[in-house]
Design an enzyme around this catalytic site. Structure first.
Site, PDB file in Angstrom:
ATOM      1  N   HIS A   1     -12.047  -4.470  -8.289  1.00 30.33           N
ATOM      2  CA  HIS A   1     -11.495  -4.758  -9.609  1.00 30.33           C
ATOM      3  C   HIS A   1     -10.380  -3.616  -9.981  1.00 30.33           C
ATOM      4  O   HIS A   1     -10.293  -2.591  -9.456  1.00 30.33           O
ATOM      5  CB  HIS A   1     -12.565  -4.502 -10.772  1.00 30.33           C
ATOM      6  CG  HIS A   1     -12.136  -5.088 -11.996  1.00 30.33           C
ATOM      7  ND1 HIS A   1     -11.493  -4.516 -13.203  1.00 30.33           N
ATOM      8  CD2 HIS A   1     -12.346  -6.255 -12.519  1.00 30.33           C
ATOM      9  CE1 HIS A   1     -11.392  -5.054 -14.178  1.00 30.33           C
ATOM     10  NE2 HIS A   1     -11.739  -6.241 -13.710  1.00 30.33           N
TER      11      HIS A   1
ATOM     12  N   GLU B   1     -16.606 -12.210 -11.238  1.00 28.66           N
ATOM     13  CA  GLU B   1     -16.535 -13.541 -10.611  1.00 28.66           C
ATOM     14  C   GLU B   1     -17.505 -13.826  -9.607  1.00 28.66           C
ATOM     15  O   GLU B   1     -17.881 -15.153  -9.277  1.00 28.66           O
ATOM     16  CB  GLU B   1     -15.078 -13.826  -9.810  1.00 28.66           C
ATOM     17  CG  GLU B   1     -13.968 -13.300 -10.863  1.00 28.66           C
ATOM     18  CD  GLU B   1     -13.735 -14.553 -11.638  1.00 28.66           C
ATOM     19  OE1 GLU B   1     -14.838 -15.131 -12.101  1.00 28.66           O
ATOM     20  OE2 GLU B   1     -12.517 -14.776 -12.188  1.00 28.66           O
TER      21      GLU B   1
HETATM   22  N1  COA Z   1     -11.079  -7.831  -0.455  1.00 29.17           N
HETATM   23  C1  COA Z   1     -10.394  -6.902   0.668  1.00 29.17           C
HETATM   24  N2  COA Z   1      -9.542  -5.824   0.466  1.00 29.17           N
HETATM   25  C2  COA Z   1      -9.501  -5.628  -1.089  1.00 29.17           C
HETATM   26  C3  COA Z   1      -9.889  -6.245  -2.050  1.00 29.17           C
HETATM   27  C4  COA Z   1     -10.880  -7.574  -1.760  1.00 29.17           C
HETATM   28  N3  COA Z   1     -11.464  -8.176  -2.503  1.00 29.17           N
HETATM   29  N4  COA Z   1      -9.674  -5.716  -3.322  1.00 29.17           N
HETATM   30  C5  COA Z   1      -8.820  -4.813  -2.786  1.00 29.17           C
HETATM   31  N5  COA Z   1      -8.706  -4.580  -1.717  1.00 29.17           N
HETATM   32  C6  COA Z   1      -7.990  -3.724  -0.949  1.00 29.17           C
HETATM   33  C7  COA Z   1      -6.368  -4.166  -0.940  1.00 29.17           C
HETATM   34  O1  COA Z   1      -6.076  -4.863   0.188  1.00 29.17           O
HETATM   35  C8  COA Z   1      -5.821  -2.803  -0.957  1.00 29.17           C
HETATM   36  O2  COA Z   1      -5.721  -2.426   0.238  1.00 29.17           O
HETATM   37  P1  COA Z   1      -4.519  -1.778   1.088  1.00 29.17           P
HETATM   38  O3  COA Z   1      -4.055  -0.443   0.146  1.00 29.17           O
HETATM   39  O4  COA Z   1      -4.950  -1.179   2.386  1.00 29.17           O
HETATM   40  O5  COA Z   1      -3.417  -2.776   1.107  1.00 29.17           O
HETATM   41  C9  COA Z   1      -6.838  -1.717  -1.790  1.00 29.17           C
HETATM   42  O6  COA Z   1      -7.996  -2.404  -1.819  1.00 29.17           O
HETATM   43  C10 COA Z   1      -6.422  -1.794  -3.208  1.00 29.17           C
HETATM   44  O7  COA Z   1      -6.207  -2.947  -3.651  1.00 29.17           O
HETATM   45  P2  COA Z   1      -5.190  -3.507  -4.913  1.00 29.17           P
HETATM   46  O8  COA Z   1      -4.529  -4.773  -4.550  1.00 29.17           O
HETATM   47  O9  COA Z   1      -4.256  -2.278  -5.185  1.00 29.17           O
HETATM   48  O10 COA Z   1      -5.948  -3.504  -6.267  1.00 29.17           O
HETATM   49  P3  COA Z   1      -5.671  -4.079  -7.659  1.00 29.17           P
HETATM   50  O11 COA Z   1      -6.219  -3.208  -8.447  1.00 29.17           O
HETATM   51  O12 COA Z   1      -4.402  -4.543  -7.505  1.00 29.17           O
HETATM   52  O13 COA Z   1      -6.548  -5.359  -7.151  1.00 29.17           O
HETATM   53  C11 COA Z   1      -8.098  -7.275  -7.855  1.00 29.17           C
HETATM   54  C12 COA Z   1      -7.732  -5.806  -8.073  1.00 29.17           C
HETATM   55  C13 COA Z   1      -9.117  -7.810  -8.336  1.00 29.17           C
HETATM   56  C14 COA Z   1      -6.754  -8.356  -7.685  1.00 29.17           C
HETATM   57  C15 COA Z   1      -8.519  -7.211  -6.079  1.00 29.17           C
HETATM   58  O14 COA Z   1      -9.577  -6.327  -5.863  1.00 29.17           O
HETATM   59  C16 COA Z   1      -8.629  -8.750  -5.470  1.00 29.17           C
HETATM   60  O15 COA Z   1      -7.856  -9.184  -5.078  1.00 29.17           O
HETATM   61  N6  COA Z   1      -9.987  -8.952  -5.349  1.00 29.17           N
HETATM   62  C17 COA Z   1     -10.371 -10.482  -4.823  1.00 29.17           C
HETATM   63  C18 COA Z   1      -9.986 -11.485  -5.948  1.00 29.17           C
HETATM   64  C19 COA Z   1     -10.998 -11.419  -7.132  1.00 29.17           C
HETATM   65  O16 COA Z   1     -12.361 -11.308  -6.808  1.00 29.17           O
HETATM   66  N7  COA Z   1     -10.391 -11.514  -8.372  1.00 29.17           N
HETATM   67  C20 COA Z   1     -11.325 -11.531  -9.438  1.00 29.17           C
HETATM   68  C21 COA Z   1     -10.895 -10.468 -10.348  1.00 29.17           C
HETATM   69  S1  COA Z   1     -12.239 -10.106 -11.694  1.00 29.17           S
END
Ligand code: COA
Length: 353
Positions: free
Chosen positions: A228, A292
């Site tokens: 998140h 989710e």
């Molecule tokens: N699975 C695998 N790796 C994940 C991850 C996940 N669900 N969520 C984050 N990461 C990793 C990223 O790949 C990144 O790694 P890196 O620095 O080596 O590239 C690191 O953690 C930081 O991620 P980041 O993209 O900066 O986090 P964010 O704050 O932009 O993203 C979400 C938040 C929710 C978009 C992200 O956690 C995600 O894509 N989750 C899966 C989709 C989901 O469940 N969405 C519903 C949200 S309520």
């Protein structure tokens, strides 16, 4: 030069009385109350009334029924986006009613069923469930209401921000909600619960969870329902929804209860395996279950078809969007940030060659 905050992380763009997301404490306050004290206890209509002038939800659904005209498209968010965009009425009652009526009618349509007219005498959760599945019985109505309350609002999330940006230009409510539906559709926001269920299906048994997750991560894919932007602990909404699944499991009978118990055990094993493996790979960042993850398990236990998961999210979140648009109109200012130009500038290289 100022750093570019392309995800706007840490940037405060509005003051709001609607909800507060405390990422470090794992706390969600909605209009002055903790989400745990509202979900399953206070009906959606009353929670919405804490956020904006009280709406007549039943009348909103009845009005929407007269404007029902759905394109026969496969994706529910596309159907919802198009149907809401054509609404003539531009008030929160009509739009909130429309999202429930349209989402249910679309879902029945793709299953080859006729739409069911709303019953304005029922609560919103009960009527949505009835219009969608043909029946609304306890304890499923309570579970649906608890779900809708849990996801009604969540700070400056992407779809709410979209709605506020549109509202900040002086545009109408229908446009703000139409844009917000587009933002909610994305898998990084509200599009994750369907894929979470697909993941649980693919894993199949608790003991296979860890290997499956390792393979996914090795292939460069994200684990849906984990991580998140704001929470650095487990999303408090995951716990609320997990509690509702447990409740259904406890009071269900026969096959239904056995099926829910098996799905819950699989979900828990998958969550802890994902947490463990992600912690190994991301020492710098806590990645735990988000809303989710258990949305998928709860909506599946209620009997909602998985393609209707994201539209069902919109049935609730539209209340938050409308409240935010009203708040933005009262206190907000045109939202207009800056970008840094990194393209060519005519004449900049003159004299260099
Ligand atoms: N699975 C695998 N790796 C994940 C991850 C996940 N669900 N969520 C984050 N990461 C990793 C990223 O790949 C990144 O790694 P890196 O620095 O080596 O590239 C690191 O953690 C930081 O991620 P980041 O993209 O900066 O986090 P964010 O704050 O932009 O993203 C979400 C938040 C929710 C978009 C992200 O956690 C995600 O894509 N989750 C899966 C989709 C989901 O469940 N969405 C519903 C949200 S309520």
């Amino acid at each position: 030069m100022d750093p570019v905050m392309s995800g706007l992380e840490g940037v405060v763009v509005a003051e709001t009385r609607l909800s507060d997301v405390r990422g470090d404490a794992g706390r969600l306050v909605i209009a002055g109350a903790d989400v745990e004290t509202l979900a399953g206890r206070v009906p959606l209509e009353d929670v919405a009334a804490m956020m904006m002038p009280r709406l007549d939800f039943g009348r909103g659904r009845a009005r929407a029924w007269n404007e029902l005209a759905l394109a026969p498209v496969k994706n529910g968010m596309n159907a919802l986006r198009a149907a809401v965009a054509r609404l003539e009425a531009d008030d929160a009652e009509a739009i909130v009613g429309a999202v429930a009526v349209f989402a249910a009618a679309w879902s029945r349509g793709i299953r080859g069923l006729e739409p069911l007219a709303p019953d304005p005498s029922l609560g919103h959760a009960a009527d949505y469930l009835r219009m969608l599945t043909g029946q609304a019985r306890e304890p499923l109505v309570r579970a649906m209401d608890a779900y809708l309350v849990t996801v009604i609002d969540h700070g400056m999330n992407a779809s709410t921000f979209t709605a506020r940006v549109i509202a900040s230009t002086g545009s109408d409510l229908v446009s703000a909600v139409t844009g917000a539906i587009g933002a909610l559709k994305g898998p990084l926001h509200g599009g994750a619960p369907g894929p979470v269920l697909e993941m649980l299906d693919a894993i199949g048994a608790p003991e296979r969870a860890e290997a499956w997750i390792r393979t996914e991560l090795a292939a460069g894919r994200r684990i849906m329902g984990m991580g998140h932007r704001i929470y650095r602990v487990r999303d408090p909404r995951a716990a609320v929804l997990e509690r509702e699944v447990e409740r259904l499991e406890g009071i269900g009978s026969g096959d239904g209860s056995t099926r829910i118990r098996a799905k819950l055990a699989l979900a828990r094993a998958t969550e802890s395996a994902a947490e463990r493996v992600l912690a190994e790979r991301h020492k710098e960042r806590v990645l735990r279950a988000n809303v989710e993850f258990y949305t998928a398990v709860l909506l599946d236990a209620i009997g909602i078809p998985r393609e209707a998961f994201s539209p069902t999210f919109a049935v609730s979140r539209v209340c938050g969007w409308c409240a935010h648009v009203l708040e933005q109109r009262k206190t907000g200012r045109l939202i207009r940030p800056l970008s840094r130009y990194v393209g060519p500038v005519p004449g900049a290289n003159l004299g260099n060659d």
